[in-house]
Design a protein around this motif. Structure first.
Motif, PDB file in Angstrom:
ATOM      1  N   PRO A 185      16.760  -3.399   1.522  1.00 48.88           N
ATOM      2  CA  PRO A 185      17.948  -3.211   0.897  1.00 48.88           C
ATOM      3  C   PRO A 185      18.505  -1.831   0.685  1.00 48.88           C
ATOM      4  O   PRO A 185      19.474  -1.411   0.624  1.00 48.88           O
ATOM      5  CB  PRO A 185      17.617  -3.553  -0.825  1.00 48.88           C
ATOM      6  N   ARG A 186      17.368  -0.734   1.160  1.00 48.06           N
ATOM      7  CA  ARG A 186      17.859   0.474   1.459  1.00 48.06           C
ATOM      8  C   ARG A 186      18.773   0.926   2.724  1.00 48.06           C
ATOM      9  O   ARG A 186      19.203   2.275   2.636  1.00 48.06           O
ATOM     10  CB  ARG A 186      16.803   1.580   1.347  1.00 48.06           C
ATOM     11  N   THR A 187      18.639   0.013   3.724  1.00 50.97           N
ATOM     12  CA  THR A 187      19.272   0.010   4.797  1.00 50.97           C
ATOM     13  C   THR A 187      20.653   0.114   4.970  1.00 50.97           C
ATOM     14  O   THR A 187      21.118  -1.071   4.564  1.00 50.97           O
ATOM     15  CB  THR A 187      18.589  -0.549   5.884  1.00 50.97           C
ATOM     16  N   LYS A 188      21.474   0.729   5.697  1.00 48.16           N
ATOM     17  CA  LYS A 188      22.862   0.413   5.851  1.00 48.16           C
ATOM     18  C   LYS A 188      23.031   0.769   7.365  1.00 48.16           C
ATOM     19  O   LYS A 188      22.824   1.761   7.662  1.00 48.16           O
ATOM     20  CB  LYS A 188      23.816   1.124   4.780  1.00 48.16           C
ATOM     21  N   ILE A 189      24.011  -0.343   8.050  1.00 46.20           N
ATOM     22  CA  ILE A 189      24.264  -0.081   9.567  1.00 46.20           C
ATOM     23  C   ILE A 189      25.822   0.304   9.335  1.00 46.20           C
ATOM     24  O   ILE A 189      26.640  -0.614   8.777  1.00 46.20           O
ATOM     25  CB  ILE A 189      23.938  -0.930  10.542  1.00 46.20           C
ATOM     26  N   VAL A 190      26.344   1.332  10.089  1.00 43.04           N
ATOM     27  CA  VAL A 190      27.609   1.995  10.149  1.00 43.04           C
ATOM     28  C   VAL A 190      28.142   1.672  11.568  1.00 43.04           C
ATOM     29  O   VAL A 190      27.451   2.368  12.293  1.00 43.04           O
ATOM     30  CB  VAL A 190      27.904   3.121   9.608  1.00 43.04           C
ATOM     31  N   GLU A 191      29.090   0.898  11.852  1.00 42.82           N
ATOM     32  CA  GLU A 191      29.571   1.042  13.332  1.00 42.82           C
ATOM     33  C   GLU A 191      30.525   2.060  13.372  1.00 42.82           C
ATOM     34  O   GLU A 191      31.793   1.656  12.917  1.00 42.82           O
ATOM     35  CB  GLU A 191      30.246  -0.457  13.611  1.00 42.82           C
ATOM     36  N   ALA A 192      30.336   2.967  13.928  1.00 41.89           N
ATOM     37  CA  ALA A 192      31.476   4.420  13.934  1.00 41.89           C
ATOM     38  C   ALA A 192      30.704   5.378  14.999  1.00 41.89           C
ATOM     39  O   ALA A 192      29.530   5.275  15.259  1.00 41.89           O
ATOM     40  CB  ALA A 192      31.598   4.862  12.741  1.00 41.89           C
ATOM     41  N   ASP A 193      31.782   6.167  15.493  1.00 41.04           N
ATOM     42  CA  ASP A 193      31.213   7.251  16.232  1.00 41.04           C
ATOM     43  C   ASP A 193      30.581   8.501  14.995  1.00 41.04           C
ATOM     44  O   ASP A 193      31.346   8.476  14.099  1.00 41.04           O
ATOM     45  CB  ASP A 193      32.445   7.889  17.073  1.00 41.04           C
ATOM     46  N   LEU A 194      29.553   9.009  15.414  1.00 41.47           N
ATOM     47  CA  LEU A 194      29.061   9.836  14.267  1.00 41.47           C
ATOM     48  C   LEU A 194      29.781  10.939  14.105  1.00 41.47           C
ATOM     49  O   LEU A 194      29.882  11.391  12.742  1.00 41.47           O
ATOM     50  CB  LEU A 194      27.796  10.491  14.898  1.00 41.47           C
ATOM     51  N   LEU A 195      30.451  11.566  14.822  1.00 39.78           N
ATOM     52  CA  LEU A 195      31.501  12.604  14.588  1.00 39.78           C
ATOM     53  C   LEU A 195      32.731  12.428  13.856  1.00 39.78           C
ATOM     54  O   LEU A 195      32.866  13.029  12.766  1.00 39.78           O
ATOM     55  CB  LEU A 195      31.864  13.313  15.856  1.00 39.78           C
ATOM     56  N   ASP A 196      33.016  11.136  14.108  1.00 44.32           N
ATOM     57  CA  ASP A 196      34.252  10.745  13.285  1.00 44.32           C
ATOM     58  C   ASP A 196      33.771  10.401  11.728  1.00 44.32           C
ATOM     59  O   ASP A 196      34.245  10.743  10.848  1.00 44.32           O
ATOM     60  CB  ASP A 196      34.772   9.549  13.893  1.00 44.32           C
TER      61      ASP A 196
END
Length: 228
Positions: free
Chosen positions: A122-133
């Motif tokens: 539950p501590r984990t979150k995945i974000v689909e994005a360019d890191l700089l953005d």
């Protein structure tokens, strides 16, 4: 992350996709899984020592603050995420990955063998994005940021990634770091020039830790701390 030697047979392509930043390929070579981006070998499942040391170096650079939040740039084969999630000292682990294919390989593909327990945490979150953005747009803040996106500041996967290692890109990373927070950047080879860039971006306590490898120049982790 070194390319393994003496593995029989030719690699088997498990998936090949054309993404917004070019071609990404998942291959099986013997017992190893490999990620190739635009024809450039990125990483495989042979070891994971570099990824574990990257996460630990960032944690060790922090003070004794409780339940620090970690941001990992790049999901890769999942070693960094798996190691972070296995450490109860991290309060939250967010991974930013720009390639949908890589995320799918973890959610529904062969790389779930590496990251499955971590993704269920539950501590984990995945974000689909360019890191700089992400670092320029998010309102979230973190105690540590680990970058494992390229083969290092001087060896990027795509030309656009160069900006991440510039003063402006690193300033974005500093913006999402809480005071006294740590930045750790993995590299396939030392980069004295990058140490200077970290200082110009306002970081302090800049240093480079070597990671011995079986052959060739040692891998390194560039470490720096945002002023308190």
């Amino acid at each position: 992350m070194a390319i393994p030697y003496d593995i029989p047979d030719a690699p088997e392509v498990l998936d090949r996709r054309e993404g917004p930043y070019g071609e990404v390929v998942l291959r099986r070579h013997g017992e190893l899984l490999q990620i190739i981006a635009n024809g450039c070998f990125l990483m495989d499942t042979s070891d994971g020592r570099s990824e574990r040391l990257l996460v630990d170096a960032a944690r060790d650079a922090l003070d004794d603050r409780p339940a620090p939040a970690l941001l990992i740039g790049g999901l890769g084969v999942g070693f960094s995420l798996a190691h972070a999630a296995a450490d109860p000292r991290w309060g939250a682990v967010t991974v930013v990955e720009r390639e949908r294919a890589v995320i799918d390989w973890h959610l529904n593909g062969p790389l779930a063998a590496v990251s499955g327990p971590a993704l269920a945490d539950p501590r984990t979150k995945i974000v689909e994005a360019d890191l700089l953005d992400f670092v320029n747009e998010t309102c979230a803040t973190f105690d540590a940021v680990c970058l494992d996106i390229d083969n290092g500041p001087d060896w990027t996967v795509t030309e656009g990634n160069d900006s991440l290692y510039s003063v402006s890109g690193l300033s974005g990373c500093a913006r999402v770091l809480r005071p006294g927070g740590a930045l750790a950047v993995w590299s396939a080879r030392p980069s004295p020039e990058f140490e200077g860039t970290l200082g110009n971006a306002g970081f302090q306590r800049v240093r480079t830790e070597e990671i011995p490898v079986a052959r060739g120049v040692p891998d390194v982790v560039h470490l720096a701390v945002r002023p308190g």
